[in-house]
Structures are given as structure tokens and as C-alpha cells.
Design a protein around this motif. Structure first.
Motif, PDB file in Angstrom:
ATOM      1  N   UNK A  62       0.863  -0.777  -0.084  1.00  0.00           N
ATOM      2  CA  UNK A  62      -0.322  -0.429   0.019  1.00  0.00           C
ATOM      3  C   UNK A  62       1.180   1.216   0.204  1.00  0.00           C
ATOM      4  N   UNK A  63       2.095   1.340   1.386  1.00  0.00           N
ATOM      5  CA  UNK A  63       2.607   2.492   0.863  1.00  0.00           C
ATOM      6  C   UNK A  63       3.363   2.669  -0.726  1.00  0.00           C
ATOM      7  N   UNK A  64       4.100   1.644  -0.779  1.00  0.00           N
ATOM      8  CA  UNK A  64       4.934   1.704  -1.695  1.00  0.00           C
ATOM      9  C   UNK A  64       3.550   2.247  -3.075  1.00  0.00           C
ATOM     10  N   UNK A  65       2.627   1.667  -3.240  1.00  0.00           N
ATOM     11  CA  UNK A  65       1.966   2.501  -4.253  1.00  0.00           C
ATOM     12  C   UNK A  65       0.811   4.006  -4.037  1.00  0.00           C
ATOM     13  N   UNK A  66       0.540   4.483  -2.846  1.00  0.00           N
ATOM     14  CA  UNK A  66       0.513   5.651  -2.481  1.00  0.00           C
ATOM     15  C   UNK A  66       1.617   6.675  -2.620  1.00  0.00           C
ATOM     16  N   UNK A  67       2.734   6.124  -2.460  1.00  0.00           N
ATOM     17  CA  UNK A  67       4.391   7.091  -1.867  1.00  0.00           C
ATOM     18  C   UNK A  67       5.009   7.216  -3.594  1.00  0.00           C
ATOM     19  N   UNK A  68       4.396   6.406  -4.678  1.00  0.00           N
ATOM     20  CA  UNK A  68       5.594   5.881  -5.670  1.00  0.00           C
ATOM     21  C   UNK A  68       6.429   7.729  -6.416  1.00  0.00           C
ATOM     22  N   UNK A  69       5.140   8.098  -6.675  1.00  0.00           N
ATOM     23  CA  UNK A  69       5.706   9.874  -7.122  1.00  0.00           C
ATOM     24  C   UNK A  69       6.661  10.673  -6.234  1.00  0.00           C
ATOM     25  N   UNK A  70       6.408  10.058  -4.532  1.00  0.00           N
ATOM     26  CA  UNK A  70       7.223  10.926  -4.480  1.00  0.00           C
ATOM     27  C   UNK A  70       8.663   9.901  -3.898  1.00  0.00           C
ATOM     28  N   UNK A  71       8.849   8.349  -4.215  1.00  0.00           N
ATOM     29  CA  UNK A  71      10.227   8.363  -4.069  1.00  0.00           C
ATOM     30  C   UNK A  71      11.067   8.776  -5.315  1.00  0.00           C
ATOM     31  N   UNK A  72      12.622   8.308  -4.910  1.00  0.00           N
ATOM     32  CA  UNK A  72      13.863   8.675  -6.414  1.00  0.00           C
ATOM     33  C   UNK A  72      13.431   7.453  -7.076  1.00  0.00           C
ATOM     34  N   UNK A  73      14.368   8.006  -8.020  1.00  0.00           N
ATOM     35  CA  UNK A  73      14.461   6.672  -8.763  1.00  0.00           C
ATOM     36  C   UNK A  73      14.855   5.251  -8.798  1.00  0.00           C
ATOM     37  N   UNK A  74      15.959   5.515  -7.828  1.00  0.00           N
ATOM     38  CA  UNK A  74      16.761   4.414  -7.273  1.00  0.00           C
ATOM     39  C   UNK A  74      15.488   3.643  -5.778  1.00  0.00           C
ATOM     40  N   UNK A  75      15.052   4.588  -5.106  1.00  0.00           N
ATOM     41  CA  UNK A  75      13.962   3.474  -4.761  1.00  0.00           C
ATOM     42  C   UNK A  75      12.940   2.741  -5.784  1.00  0.00           C
ATOM     43  N   UNK A  76      12.415   3.731  -6.442  1.00  0.00           N
ATOM     44  CA  UNK A  76      11.509   2.819  -7.698  1.00  0.00           C
ATOM     45  C   UNK A  76      11.822   2.078  -7.701  1.00  0.00           C
ATOM     46  N   UNK A  77      13.231   1.606  -7.878  1.00  0.00           N
ATOM     47  CA  UNK A  77      14.014   0.930  -9.075  1.00  0.00           C
ATOM     48  C   UNK A  77      14.443  -0.709  -8.038  1.00  0.00           C
ATOM     49  N   UNK A  78      14.796   0.026  -6.593  1.00  0.00           N
ATOM     50  CA  UNK A  78      14.092  -1.428  -5.853  1.00  0.00           C
ATOM     51  C   UNK A  78      12.662  -1.660  -5.208  1.00  0.00           C
ATOM     52  N   UNK A  79      11.985  -0.886  -5.318  1.00  0.00           N
ATOM     53  CA  UNK A  79      10.257  -1.610  -5.167  1.00  0.00           C
ATOM     54  C   UNK A  79      10.118  -2.369  -6.392  1.00  0.00           C
ATOM     55  N   UNK A  80      10.604  -2.721  -7.477  1.00  0.00           N
ATOM     56  CA  UNK A  80      10.211  -3.093  -9.001  1.00  0.00           C
ATOM     57  C   UNK A  80      10.903  -4.213  -8.445  1.00  0.00           C
TER      58      UNK A  80
END
Length: 82
Positions: A32-50
Motif C-alpha cells: 500500500x505505501x509503495x503504491x501511494x507514495x510512488x511519485x515521491x520516491x527517488x528513481x533509485x527507490x522506485x527501481x528497488x521497489x520494482x
């Protein structure tokens, strides 16, 4: 030091927005947190989530295979003749 990203990381959302029993989206496997805050994460954080989502998906598929194998193999009380 964080590497600069020249392109934005696309959202892993596939439009299947329902949650499984563990709280992960059935479509993209994000919490849930990963979906709601996706746009506020840095690109490296987004890649880590993926990367985490891929691991969750593989684990879910592997658990599904083991549970179907257990169901498909009937317990035969008669001994094999061969």
C-alpha cells in the motif's frame, strides 16, 4: 552516492487494482505505501521497489506450484508393482 537517472521510472501498475491476503496488489505486487507514495520516491527507490515486486511475484508463483503439486499427488495405499 546516488546515480542520476535521465529517464523517469514508469509505474509498474498494470490496472489490476485489488489486494491479496498479504496486502500486496494482485497486479503489480506493491504494498500500500509503495503504491501511494510512488511519485515521491527517488528513481533509485522506485527501481528497488520494482526489484522487490519481482521477488514477491516469483515467490507467489513458486508457492502456487508447490501447493498444486501437493494437491495433484494422491496418496495411494497400494504398493507399486513395478
Amino acid at each position: 552516492m546516488e546515480q542520476l537517472e535521465f529517464f523517469s521510472v514508469p509505474s509498474p501498475c498494470v490496472g489490476v487494482c485489488s489486494v491479496d491476503e498479504k496486502g500486496y496488489c494482485k497486479g503489480c505486487m506493491r504494498k500500500r505505501e509503495e503504491r501511494y507514495h510512488w511519485l515521491s520516491f527517488s528513481p533509485s527507490q522506485q527501481l528497488h521497489i520494482i526489484k522487490l515486486c519481482r521477488q514477491r511475484y516469483r515467490r507467489k508463483i513458486q508457492q502456487g506450484k508447490t501447493s498444486t503439486l501437493e494437491v495433484e499427488q494422491p496418496q495411494n495405499s497400494q504398493q507399486d508393482l513395478f
